[in-house]
Design a protein around this motif. Structure first.
Motif, PDB file in Angstrom:
ATOM      1  N   PHE B   8       0.884  -1.167   0.000  1.00 46.63           N
ATOM      2  CA  PHE B   8       0.000   0.000   0.000  1.00 46.63           C
ATOM      3  C   PHE B   8       0.920   1.214   0.000  1.00 46.63           C
ATOM      4  CE2 PHE B   8      -3.906  -2.139   0.629  1.00 46.63           C
ATOM      5  CZ  PHE B   8      -3.722  -3.136   1.574  1.00 46.63           C
ATOM      6  N   ALA B   9       0.818   2.042  -1.044  1.00 48.97           N
ATOM      7  CA  ALA B   9       1.802   3.101  -1.272  1.00 48.97           C
ATOM      8  C   ALA B   9       2.048   3.975  -0.043  1.00 48.97           C
ATOM      9  CB  ALA B   9       1.361   3.962  -2.450  1.00 48.97           C
ATOM     10  N   GLN B  10       0.988   4.258   0.733  1.00 49.63           N
ATOM     11  CA  GLN B  10       1.165   5.215   1.817  1.00 49.63           C
ATOM     12  C   GLN B  10       1.259   4.556   3.184  1.00 49.63           C
ATOM     13  OE1 GLN B  10      -1.596   8.422   1.396  1.00 49.63           O
ATOM     14  NE2 GLN B  10      -0.719   8.978  -0.587  1.00 49.63           N
ATOM     15  N   SER B  11       1.306   3.235   3.226  1.00 46.97           N
ATOM     16  CA  SER B  11       1.361   2.610   4.551  1.00 46.97           C
ATOM     17  C   SER B  11       2.783   2.687   5.104  1.00 46.97           C
ATOM     18  CB  SER B  11       0.915   1.154   4.472  1.00 46.97           C
ATOM     19  OG  SER B  11       2.021   0.335   4.175  1.00 46.97           O
ATOM     20  N   PRO B  12       2.912   2.818   6.421  1.00 47.70           N
ATOM     21  CA  PRO B  12       4.251   2.964   7.006  1.00 47.70           C
ATOM     22  C   PRO B  12       5.151   1.758   6.743  1.00 47.70           C
ATOM     23  CG  PRO B  12       2.569   2.857   8.729  1.00 47.70           C
ATOM     24  CD  PRO B  12       1.857   2.938   7.442  1.00 47.70           C
ATOM     25  N   THR B  13       4.579   0.559   6.679  1.00 49.39           N
ATOM     26  CA  THR B  13       5.444  -0.607   6.466  1.00 49.39           C
ATOM     27  C   THR B  13       6.006  -0.610   5.055  1.00 49.39           C
ATOM     28  OG1 THR B  13       3.447  -1.902   6.065  1.00 49.39           O
ATOM     29  CG2 THR B  13       4.455  -2.100   8.237  1.00 49.39           C
ATOM     30  N   THR B  14       5.191  -0.234   4.073  1.00 47.23           N
ATOM     31  CA  THR B  14       5.704  -0.144   2.697  1.00 47.23           C
ATOM     32  C   THR B  14       6.735   0.976   2.608  1.00 47.23           C
ATOM     33  OG1 THR B  14       3.641  -0.997   1.791  1.00 47.23           O
ATOM     34  CG2 THR B  14       5.047   0.234   0.284  1.00 47.23           C
ATOM     35  N   ARG B  15       6.458   2.084   3.253  1.00 46.73           N
ATOM     36  CA  ARG B  15       7.380   3.224   3.204  1.00 46.73           C
ATOM     37  C   ARG B  15       8.713   2.909   3.875  1.00 46.73           C
ATOM     38  NH1 ARG B  15       3.295   8.230   2.796  1.00 46.73           N
ATOM     39  NH2 ARG B  15       3.859   8.652   0.628  1.00 46.73           N
ATOM     40  N   ARG B  16       8.679   2.015   4.854  1.00 43.94           N
ATOM     41  CA  ARG B  16       9.938   1.614   5.503  1.00 43.94           C
ATOM     42  C   ARG B  16      10.867   1.011   4.439  1.00 43.94           C
ATOM     43  NH1 ARG B  16       7.935  -1.279   9.886  1.00 43.94           N
ATOM     44  NH2 ARG B  16       8.129   0.540  11.230  1.00 43.94           N
ATOM     45  N   ASN B  22      15.406   3.935  -1.507  1.00 45.50           N
ATOM     46  CA  ASN B  22      15.875   5.276  -1.877  1.00 45.50           C
ATOM     47  C   ASN B  22      17.224   5.597  -1.256  1.00 45.50           C
ATOM     48  OD1 ASN B  22      13.736   5.883  -3.581  1.00 45.50           O
ATOM     49  ND2 ASN B  22      12.495   6.786  -1.958  1.00 45.50           N
ATOM     50  N   GLU B  23      17.454   5.188  -0.020  1.00 40.15           N
ATOM     51  CA  GLU B  23      18.761   5.448   0.617  1.00 40.15           C
ATOM     52  C   GLU B  23      19.883   4.785  -0.168  1.00 40.15           C
ATOM     53  OE1 GLU B  23      19.872   7.310   2.952  1.00 40.15           O
ATOM     54  OE2 GLU B  23      18.306   7.687   4.425  1.00 40.15           O
ATOM     55  N   LEU B  24      19.626   3.558  -0.642  1.00 40.14           N
ATOM     56  CA  LEU B  24      20.679   2.804  -1.343  1.00 40.14           C
ATOM     57  C   LEU B  24      20.632   3.019  -2.849  1.00 40.14           C
ATOM     58  CD1 LEU B  24      20.656  -0.557   0.687  1.00 40.14           C
ATOM     59  CD2 LEU B  24      22.084   1.459   1.017  1.00 40.14           C
ATOM     60  N   GLY B  25      19.718   3.863  -3.315  1.00 42.72           N
ATOM     61  CA  GLY B  25      19.648   4.167  -4.743  1.00 42.72           C
ATOM     62  C   GLY B  25      19.276   2.965  -5.599  1.00 42.72           C
ATOM     63  N   ILE B  26      18.426   2.097  -5.086  1.00 42.31           N
ATOM     64  CA  ILE B  26      18.065   0.868  -5.817  1.00 42.31           C
ATOM     65  C   ILE B  26      16.815   1.153  -6.646  1.00 42.31           C
ATOM     66  CG2 ILE B  26      17.399  -1.553  -5.583  1.00 42.31           C
ATOM     67  CD1 ILE B  26      18.612  -1.463  -2.746  1.00 42.31           C
ATOM     68  N   ALA B 204      16.664  10.864   0.910  1.00 44.98           N
ATOM     69  CA  ALA B 204      15.804   9.686   0.741  1.00 44.98           C
ATOM     70  C   ALA B 204      14.438   9.918   1.381  1.00 44.98           C
ATOM     71  CB  ALA B 204      16.457   8.452   1.359  1.00 44.98           C
ATOM     72  N   TYR B 205      14.418  10.620   2.523  1.00 43.14           N
ATOM     73  CA  TYR B 205      13.139  10.928   3.165  1.00 43.14           C
ATOM     74  C   TYR B 205      12.305  11.816   2.251  1.00 43.14           C
ATOM     75  CZ  TYR B 205       9.749  13.245   6.178  1.00 43.14           C
ATOM     76  OH  TYR B 205       8.594  13.755   6.699  1.00 43.14           O
ATOM     77  N   LYS B 206      12.957  12.867   1.715  1.00 39.12           N
ATOM     78  CA  LYS B 206      12.219  13.821   0.868  1.00 39.12           C
ATOM     79  C   LYS B 206      11.684  13.119  -0.371  1.00 39.12           C
ATOM     80  CE  LYS B 206      14.986  17.690   2.496  1.00 39.12           C
ATOM     81  NZ  LYS B 206      16.178  18.510   2.233  1.00 39.12           N
ATOM     82  N   LYS B 207      12.476  12.236  -0.929  1.00 42.21           N
ATOM     83  CA  LYS B 207      12.050  11.525  -2.143  1.00 42.21           C
ATOM     84  C   LYS B 207      10.884  10.589  -1.809  1.00 42.21           C
ATOM     85  CE  LYS B 207      13.995   9.148  -6.082  1.00 42.21           C
ATOM     86  NZ  LYS B 207      14.112   7.741  -6.254  1.00 42.21           N
ATOM     87  N   THR B 208      10.998   9.872  -0.710  1.00 37.18           N
ATOM     88  CA  THR B 208       9.970   8.902  -0.321  1.00 37.18           C
ATOM     89  C   THR B 208       8.637   9.591  -0.077  1.00 37.18           C
ATOM     90  OG1 THR B 208      11.643   7.524   0.709  1.00 37.18           O
ATOM     91  CG2 THR B 208       9.367   7.102   1.347  1.00 37.18           C
ATOM     92  N   TYR B 209       8.678  10.736   0.609  1.00 36.79           N
ATOM     93  CA  TYR B 209       7.421  11.365   1.012  1.00 36.79           C
ATOM     94  C   TYR B 209       6.906  12.382   0.002  1.00 36.79           C
ATOM     95  CZ  TYR B 209       7.434   8.637   5.187  1.00 36.79           C
ATOM     96  OH  TYR B 209       7.408   7.574   6.044  1.00 36.79           O
ATOM     97  N   ALA B 210       7.709  12.588  -1.083  1.00 37.27           N
ATOM     98  CA  ALA B 210       7.189  13.426  -2.155  1.00 37.27           C
ATOM     99  C   ALA B 210       6.264  12.621  -3.041  1.00 37.27           C
ATOM    100  CB  ALA B 210       8.350  13.977  -2.993  1.00 37.27           C
TER     101      ALA B 210
END
Lengths: 172, 211
Positions: B8-16, B22-26, B204-210
């Motif tokens: 689920f795109a906005q669920s915290p577990t998916t976002r984890r 994003n941190e590892l650029g994968i 990575a945070y900014k990218k994830t939550y954008a």
């Protein structure tokens, strides 16, 4: 608790302590492999460790709390509704484990840390509080898995040492 | 073949998991689940997650589920190709990262999840919010954050340097902070506030939550 001291190094929390011991000592004193070196298999072992935390332990902890901790330490009566609900939840989890263990001796095929982390909570609710052993024994794959894990020398010895704590400390 | 993440795109577990990707650029593809029934089918349960949950990661033929297990797998396999270190090589430091991950699981997430459920998910399901549960959970979370305030003394991150342990805390904290009106429980503790501010500065945070 628990806390581990290894020389000047201190670490807390049971599962991180286990991971630390595996990282540092696996293969150094004997051949036992608890976390595989292969990254894919290690990932699957982590997955099964997560199942233990997320799905297996919560209902078992509720049963253990109600039937051992509440009365012995807090002078509260066990709540039959919570026990009933926890048993139902655990039954559903064990149904999933029954399928996971089809054709396998251990959760990830070979014995691993994933099987080990299930031991203490299972032992308390299966072994010390015996009214719930039927939940495991009525499922052939789960029954075989638990018997296989429990009968490993190291596991049996470790768990039975803890049994004496409960027996010798009735009046804490 | 790109990595596929089902969730689920906005669920915290998916976002984890997305945070780690994003941190590892994968590079990856997100297969967004829109109907909960799709993850409860016999096929999904057999092939993807026996408990009918997401996220699930498919890396070629390798399928792994459970958000923290997926994150550890990604770090094991791909950290070496990235400049970002989420999990130290040194065995002592790594074990302390694991310790803080365990704190997240044992002491931080449980009360936070109850608040999340009562204030967000219950409402979506048309269930009444149980204010007593919210109150008790916020009290429990306050005690945890008092301890975090001490742990973070003279440190920007839990283990000194940024790690997977800090990352794991972020998704649930983000939602409770931004969507439930309880930001003060974090902001009233200067070191906790500093810690979360630092986590939010990361690309990575900014990218994830954008997204």
């Amino acid at each position: 608790m628990p806390v581990l001291f290894d020389g000047g190094f201190r670490i807390t929390e049971s599962r991180p302590i286990c991971r630390y011991l595996v990282s540092k000592y696996q293969g150094k004193h004997n051949d036992t492999i608890l976390i595989p070196n292969d990254v894919h298999n290690a990932g699957l072992v982590d997955q099964f460790i997560s199942y233990e935390l997320s799905y297996y332990d919560p209902p078992i902890s509720k049963l253990f709390y109600q039937e051992k901790v509440a009365k012995r330490f807090l002078n509260e009566d066990p709540d039959p509704e919570i026990i009933k609900q926890a048993r139902e939840e655990l039954a559903k989890v064990l149904d999933v484990y029954e399928k996971l263990l089809e054709g396998k001796e251990y959760l990830n095929g070979e014995y691993s840390l994933a099987d080990l982390v299930h031991c203490p909570s299972t032992y308390y609710v299966y072994g010390i509080v015996t009214t719930h052993s039927g939940l495991w024994d009525s499922r052939p794959n789960v029954k075989n898995w638990w018997n296989r894990v429990y009968n490993r020398d190291v596991i049996k010895k470790s768990l039975e040492e803890s049994k004496s704590f409960w027996e010798n400390n009735e009046n804490i | 073949m790109a990595i596929k993440l089902i969730g689920f795109a906005q669920s915290p577990t998916t976002r984890r998991v997305v945070l780690v990707l994003n941190e590892l650029g994968i590079p990856y593809e997100l297969e967004s689940v829109t109907e909960i029934q799709t993850i409860k089918t016999e096929e999904f349960i057999t092939k993807k997650h026996p408990f009918g949950k997401v996220p699930v990661l498919c890396d070629g033929d390798h399928v792994v589920n459970e958000s923290r297990a997926i994150c550890r797998y990604l770090v094991s396999k791909y950290q070496k190709d990235s400049k970002t270190v989420l999990y130290p090589d040194d065995v002592h430091k790594a074990s302390l990262v694991e310790q803080y991950i365990s704190y997240e699981l044992s002491y931080f997430d449980p009360p936070l999840s109850k608040v999340l459920y009562q204030e967000i998910y219950a409402k979506r399901r048309g269930e009444p919010t149980d204010e007593a549960v919210v109150k008790q959970s916020l009290e429990e979370l306050s005690k945890t954050l008092d301890i975090y305030e001490k742990i973070l003394k003279d440190k920007d991150y839990l283990n000194g340097e940024y790690s997977l342990a800090d990352l794991f805390h972020l998704p649930c904290a983000h939602i409770v902070y931004n969507a439930t009106g309880h930001s003060d429980i974090f902001d009233s503790r200067p070191r906790v506030k500093n810690w979360l501010d630092k986590l939010r500065e990361r690309d990575a945070y900014k990218k994830t939550y954008a997204e």
